[in-house]
Write a protein that holds these residues in place. Structure first.
Motif, mmCIF file in Angstrom:
data_model
loop_
_atom_site.group_PDB
_atom_site.id
_atom_site.type_symbol
_atom_site.label_atom_id
_atom_site.label_comp_id
_atom_site.label_asym_id
_atom_site.label_seq_id
_atom_site.Cartn_x
_atom_site.Cartn_y
_atom_site.Cartn_z
ATOM 1 N N GLY A 190 0.795 -1.236 0.000
ATOM 2 C CA GLY A 190 0.000 0.000 0.000
ATOM 3 C C GLY A 190 0.818 1.273 0.000
ATOM 4 N N LEU A 191 1.964 1.263 -0.670
ATOM 5 C CA LEU A 191 2.805 2.468 -0.687
ATOM 6 C C LEU A 191 2.178 3.540 -1.576
ATOM 7 C CD1 LEU A 191 5.434 4.088 -0.200
ATOM 8 C CD2 LEU A 191 6.477 2.779 -2.065
ATOM 9 N N THR A 192 1.891 4.669 -0.961
ATOM 10 C CA THR A 192 1.299 5.799 -1.679
ATOM 11 C C THR A 192 2.174 7.006 -1.394
ATOM 12 O OG1 THR A 192 -0.911 4.857 -1.550
ATOM 13 C CG2 THR A 192 -0.795 7.239 -1.817
ATOM 14 N N ALA A 193 2.495 7.768 -2.435
ATOM 15 C CA ALA A 193 3.398 8.905 -2.231
ATOM 16 C C ALA A 193 3.053 10.038 -3.185
ATOM 17 C CB ALA A 193 4.842 8.467 -2.460
ATOM 18 N N SER A 194 3.253 11.256 -2.698
ATOM 19 C CA SER A 194 2.960 12.433 -3.529
ATOM 20 C C SER A 194 4.141 13.391 -3.510
ATOM 21 C CB SER A 194 1.758 13.187 -2.972
ATOM 22 O OG SER A 194 0.690 12.314 -2.770
#
Ligand code: ADP
Ligand code: MG
Length: 253
Positions: A11-15
Protein backbone atom coordinates in the motif's frame (compact mmCIF):
# COMPACT_ATOMS: atom_id res chain seq x y z
CA UNK A 1 8.66 -24.02 1.02
CA UNK A 2 7.83 -20.35 1.14
CA UNK A 3 10.55 -18.13 -0.26
CA UNK A 4 12.01 -15.63 2.14
CA UNK A 5 11.17 -12.05 1.25
CA UNK A 6 13.94 -9.46 1.14
CA UNK A 7 11.56 -6.66 0.20
CA UNK A 8 7.89 -6.35 1.01
CA UNK A 9 5.92 -3.26 0.05
CA UNK A 10 2.26 -2.87 0.97
CA UNK A 11 0.00 0.00 0.00
CA UNK A 12 2.80 2.47 -0.69
CA UNK A 13 1.30 5.80 -1.68
CA UNK A 14 3.40 8.90 -2.23
CA UNK A 15 2.96 12.43 -3.53
CA UNK A 16 5.20 15.26 -4.61
CA UNK A 17 3.58 18.59 -3.86
CA UNK A 18 -0.05 17.68 -4.39
CA UNK A 19 0.45 15.18 -7.14
CA UNK A 20 0.10 11.50 -6.24
CA UNK A 21 2.89 9.62 -8.01
CA UNK A 22 2.55 6.23 -6.27
CA UNK A 23 -0.90 4.82 -5.54
CA UNK A 24 -1.19 1.76 -3.35
CA UNK A 25 1.93 0.06 -4.70
CA UNK A 26 2.41 -3.48 -3.36
CA UNK A 27 4.94 -6.12 -4.30
CA UNK A 28 7.63 -8.31 -2.86
CA UNK A 29 11.10 -9.52 -3.82
CA UNK A 30 12.41 -12.95 -2.85
CA UNK A 31 15.76 -13.87 -1.42
CA UNK A 32 18.29 -15.06 -4.00
CA UNK A 33 16.25 -13.79 -6.93
CA UNK A 34 16.50 -10.93 -9.40
CA UNK A 35 13.33 -8.86 -9.25
CA UNK A 36 12.90 -6.43 -12.11
CA UNK A 37 10.80 -3.29 -11.65
CA UNK A 38 9.53 -2.29 -15.01
CA UNK A 39 7.38 0.51 -16.38
CA UNK A 40 7.38 3.54 -18.63
CA UNK A 41 9.26 6.71 -17.93
CA UNK A 42 7.64 8.58 -15.04
CA UNK A 43 5.72 5.52 -13.82
CA UNK A 44 7.35 5.78 -10.39
CA UNK A 45 10.16 3.19 -10.49
CA UNK A 46 12.86 5.44 -9.05
CA UNK A 47 10.47 6.81 -6.44
CA UNK A 48 9.81 3.24 -5.26
CA UNK A 49 13.55 2.55 -5.00
CA UNK A 50 14.16 5.77 -3.11
CA UNK A 51 11.57 4.73 -0.56
CA UNK A 52 13.21 1.31 -0.19
CA UNK A 53 16.54 3.01 0.42
CA UNK A 54 15.10 5.38 3.00
CA UNK A 55 15.91 8.39 0.82
CA UNK A 56 12.25 9.45 0.86
CA UNK A 57 10.13 9.48 3.98
CA UNK A 58 7.41 6.88 4.12
CA UNK A 59 4.06 8.61 4.69
CA UNK A 60 1.57 5.96 3.70
CA UNK A 61 1.98 2.20 3.44
CA UNK A 62 4.38 -0.37 4.82
CA UNK A 63 7.85 -1.28 3.66
CA UNK A 64 10.03 -4.02 4.98
CA UNK A 65 13.59 -4.49 3.76
CA UNK A 66 15.64 -7.52 4.84
CA UNK A 67 12.91 -8.26 7.35
CA UNK A 68 12.98 -4.79 8.97
CA UNK A 69 9.91 -2.62 8.97
CA UNK A 70 11.49 0.67 7.92
CA UNK A 71 8.74 2.79 9.44
CA UNK A 72 9.70 1.73 12.96
CA UNK A 73 13.51 1.76 12.93
CA UNK A 74 15.64 3.82 15.29
CA UNK A 75 18.45 5.86 13.74
CA UNK A 76 21.03 3.20 14.67
CA UNK A 77 18.92 0.43 13.18
CA UNK A 78 18.48 2.50 10.03
CA UNK A 79 22.23 2.94 9.68
CA UNK A 80 22.80 -0.80 10.19
CA UNK A 81 20.20 -1.62 7.57
CA UNK A 82 21.38 0.83 4.94
CA UNK A 83 24.96 -0.41 5.26
CA UNK A 84 23.66 -3.80 4.12
CA UNK A 85 22.22 -2.39 0.90
CA UNK A 86 24.26 -2.03 -2.26
CA UNK A 87 23.20 0.73 -4.62
CA UNK A 88 24.05 1.08 -8.24
CA UNK A 89 22.61 4.17 -9.90
CA UNK A 90 22.29 5.13 -13.50
CA UNK A 91 24.38 8.20 -12.81
CA UNK A 92 26.53 6.48 -10.18
CA UNK A 93 29.66 8.26 -11.26
CA UNK A 94 33.01 7.45 -9.73
CA UNK A 95 35.11 10.23 -8.25
CA UNK A 96 37.50 11.42 -10.94
CA UNK A 97 40.27 12.36 -8.54
CA UNK A 98 40.61 8.80 -7.20
CA UNK A 99 41.82 5.68 -8.97
CA UNK A 100 39.32 2.95 -9.77
CA UNK A 101 40.68 0.88 -6.86
CA UNK A 102 40.36 3.81 -4.45
CA UNK A 103 36.81 4.43 -5.61
CA UNK A 104 35.82 0.82 -5.02
CA UNK A 105 37.50 0.80 -1.61
CA UNK A 106 35.92 4.08 -0.51
CA UNK A 107 32.84 2.56 1.18
CA UNK A 108 35.16 0.28 3.18
CA UNK A 109 37.42 3.17 4.21
CA UNK A 110 34.38 5.21 5.23
CA UNK A 111 32.28 2.55 6.94
CA UNK A 112 34.63 -0.08 8.31
CA UNK A 113 37.82 -0.34 10.35
CA UNK A 114 39.37 -2.85 8.00
CA UNK A 115 43.15 -2.24 7.68
CA UNK A 116 44.42 -0.72 4.46
CA UNK A 117 46.21 -3.84 3.11
CA UNK A 118 43.11 -5.94 3.59
CA UNK A 119 40.95 -3.30 1.86
CA UNK A 120 43.33 -3.50 -1.10
CA UNK A 121 42.85 -7.25 -1.21
CA UNK A 122 39.07 -6.95 -1.02
CA UNK A 123 39.09 -4.31 -3.77
CA UNK A 124 41.23 -6.54 -6.00
CA UNK A 125 38.76 -9.35 -5.46
CA UNK A 126 35.74 -7.15 -6.26
CA UNK A 127 37.43 -5.81 -9.38
CA UNK A 128 38.09 -9.44 -10.35
CA UNK A 129 34.39 -10.19 -10.05
CA UNK A 130 33.62 -7.53 -12.65
CA UNK A 131 36.62 -8.45 -14.84
CA UNK A 132 38.49 -5.23 -14.13
CA UNK A 133 41.47 -6.35 -12.04
CA UNK A 134 43.81 -4.56 -14.43
CA UNK A 135 42.06 -1.22 -13.85
CA UNK A 136 43.00 -0.87 -10.17
CA UNK A 137 45.45 1.98 -10.75
CA UNK A 138 43.67 3.63 -13.66
CA UNK A 139 41.57 6.78 -13.30
CA UNK A 140 37.87 6.85 -14.28
CA UNK A 141 38.65 9.12 -17.24
CA UNK A 142 40.72 6.27 -18.71
CA UNK A 143 37.82 3.81 -18.78
CA UNK A 144 35.13 3.20 -21.40
CA UNK A 145 31.42 3.54 -20.56
CA UNK A 146 30.97 -0.19 -20.03
CA UNK A 147 34.06 -0.39 -17.81
CA UNK A 148 32.82 2.55 -15.72
CA UNK A 149 29.54 0.74 -15.11
CA UNK A 150 31.40 -2.38 -14.03
CA UNK A 151 33.60 -0.35 -11.70
CA UNK A 152 30.49 1.27 -10.20
CA UNK A 153 29.07 -2.21 -9.71
CA UNK A 154 32.26 -3.30 -7.93
CA UNK A 155 31.89 -0.29 -5.62
CA UNK A 156 28.22 -1.13 -4.97
CA UNK A 157 29.22 -4.61 -3.77
CA UNK A 158 32.32 -3.54 -1.85
CA UNK A 159 30.61 -4.13 1.49
CA UNK A 160 29.16 -7.53 0.43
CA UNK A 161 25.55 -6.36 0.56
CA UNK A 162 23.03 -9.21 0.73
CA UNK A 163 20.67 -6.98 -1.26
CA UNK A 164 21.61 -4.88 -4.27
CA UNK A 165 19.46 -2.16 -5.84
CA UNK A 166 20.18 -1.10 -9.40
CA UNK A 167 18.44 1.80 -11.14
CA UNK A 168 18.75 1.51 -14.91
CA UNK A 169 22.36 0.32 -14.79
CA UNK A 170 22.38 -0.43 -18.52
CA UNK A 171 21.34 3.03 -19.67
CA UNK A 172 23.62 4.26 -22.42
CA UNK A 173 25.44 0.95 -22.94
CA UNK A 174 25.89 -0.80 -26.28
CA UNK A 175 24.25 -4.26 -26.50
CA UNK A 176 27.50 -6.16 -25.89
CA UNK A 177 28.44 -4.18 -22.77
CA UNK A 178 24.85 -4.50 -21.58
CA UNK A 179 24.99 -8.26 -21.94
CA UNK A 180 28.24 -8.48 -20.03
CA UNK A 181 26.79 -6.32 -17.25
CA UNK A 182 23.77 -8.64 -17.08
CA UNK A 183 26.06 -11.65 -16.75
CA UNK A 184 27.88 -9.97 -13.89
CA UNK A 185 24.59 -9.38 -12.13
CA UNK A 186 23.69 -13.04 -12.63
CA UNK A 187 27.09 -14.02 -11.22
CA UNK A 188 26.47 -11.98 -8.10
CA UNK A 189 23.26 -13.89 -7.66
CA UNK A 190 24.67 -17.35 -8.26
CA UNK A 191 28.18 -16.98 -6.79
CA UNK A 192 27.45 -14.68 -3.86
CA UNK A 193 23.78 -15.49 -3.29
CA UNK A 194 22.91 -11.81 -3.59
CA UNK A 195 19.30 -10.72 -4.02
CA UNK A 196 18.86 -8.01 -6.63
CA UNK A 197 16.13 -5.45 -7.27
CA UNK A 198 16.70 -4.01 -10.69
CA UNK A 199 14.96 -1.15 -12.48
CA UNK A 200 15.33 -1.40 -16.22
CA UNK A 201 13.36 -1.12 -19.42
CA UNK A 202 15.76 -3.07 -21.59
CA UNK A 203 13.73 -6.06 -22.77
CA UNK A 204 16.87 -8.04 -23.60
CA UNK A 205 18.17 -7.58 -20.04
CA UNK A 206 14.88 -8.60 -18.51
CA UNK A 207 14.86 -11.81 -20.53
CA UNK A 208 18.39 -12.60 -19.35
CA UNK A 209 18.20 -11.76 -15.68
CA UNK A 210 14.64 -11.55 -14.32
CA UNK A 211 13.19 -14.19 -12.03
CA UNK A 212 10.30 -11.97 -11.08
CA UNK A 213 8.72 -8.93 -12.69
CA UNK A 214 6.85 -6.02 -11.13
CA UNK A 215 5.17 -3.74 -13.64
CA UNK A 216 4.26 -0.16 -12.73
CA UNK A 217 1.91 2.01 -14.68
CA UNK A 218 1.22 5.58 -13.59
CA UNK A 219 2.24 4.80 -10.04
CA UNK A 220 0.22 1.59 -9.73
CA UNK A 221 1.34 -2.04 -9.66
CA UNK A 222 -0.51 -3.60 -12.57
CA UNK A 223 1.40 -6.89 -12.62
CA UNK A 224 3.56 -8.92 -10.27
CA UNK A 225 4.79 -12.45 -10.90
CA UNK A 226 7.36 -14.70 -12.52
CA UNK A 227 8.96 -13.76 -15.85
CA UNK A 228 7.16 -16.70 -17.39
CA UNK A 229 3.81 -15.33 -16.25
CA UNK A 230 4.72 -11.82 -17.40
CA UNK A 231 5.38 -13.13 -20.89
CA UNK A 232 1.87 -14.60 -20.98
CA UNK A 233 0.12 -11.72 -19.24
CA UNK A 234 -3.03 -10.28 -20.80
CA UNK A 235 -2.55 -7.02 -18.90
CA UNK A 236 -2.46 -4.47 -21.78
CA UNK A 237 0.66 -2.56 -20.66
CA UNK A 238 2.63 -5.74 -19.95
CA UNK A 239 1.49 -7.34 -23.17
CA UNK A 240 2.45 -4.27 -25.18
CA UNK A 241 5.87 -4.14 -23.53
CA UNK A 242 6.76 -7.74 -24.30
CA UNK A 243 5.18 -7.64 -27.76
CA UNK A 244 8.38 -5.92 -28.91
CA UNK A 245 10.02 -9.32 -28.50
CA UNK A 246 7.43 -11.08 -30.60
CA UNK A 247 7.82 -8.48 -33.35
CA UNK A 248 11.57 -9.04 -33.28
CA UNK A 249 11.07 -12.80 -33.51
CA UNK A 250 8.61 -12.45 -36.37
CA UNK A 251 11.11 -10.36 -38.25
CA UNK A 252 13.77 -12.93 -37.39
CA UNK A 253 15.95 -10.33 -35.73
N1 ADP B 1 11.68 15.13 -6.47
C1 ADP B 1 10.56 15.20 -7.21
N2 ADP B 1 9.75 16.26 -7.15
C2 ADP B 1 8.60 16.33 -7.87
N3 ADP B 1 8.17 15.35 -8.68
C3 ADP B 1 8.94 14.24 -8.78
C4 ADP B 1 10.18 14.11 -8.06
N4 ADP B 1 10.72 12.90 -8.36
C5 ADP B 1 9.88 12.32 -9.23
N5 ADP B 1 8.81 13.11 -9.48
C6 ADP B 1 7.67 12.77 -10.37
O1 ADP B 1 7.17 11.51 -9.95
C7 ADP B 1 6.80 10.71 -11.05
C8 ADP B 1 7.56 9.40 -11.01
O2 ADP B 1 8.94 9.66 -11.20
P1 ADP B 1 10.07 8.54 -11.16
O3 ADP B 1 9.87 7.71 -9.95
O4 ADP B 1 11.37 9.21 -11.32
O5 ADP B 1 9.69 7.70 -12.45
P2 ADP B 1 10.56 6.61 -13.26
O6 ADP B 1 11.78 6.29 -12.47
O7 ADP B 1 9.63 5.45 -13.42
O8 ADP B 1 10.86 7.24 -14.58
C9 ADP B 1 7.09 11.55 -12.28
O9 ADP B 1 5.88 12.18 -12.67
C10 ADP B 1 8.09 12.57 -11.80
O10 ADP B 1 7.98 13.75 -12.55
MG1 MG C 1 13.82 6.42 -12.93
Amino acid sequence: MQLQKVVEVKGLTASFDDKEVLSDVSFSANKGEVTVILGGSGSGKTTVLRHLLGLLTLHQGQISVLGKDIGTLTEDEQRDLYLKLGVFYQSGALLNSLTVGENVGLPLVQHSRIPRELIEEIVTMKLGLVNLEYAYHLYPSQLSGGMLKRAALARAIAMDPPLLFCDEPGAGLDPVSLESLDHLILNLKSLLGMSVVLVTHEVASIMRVADRVVFLEEGKTVFEGSLEKALKSEEPGVKAFFSVLKTQKDKNL
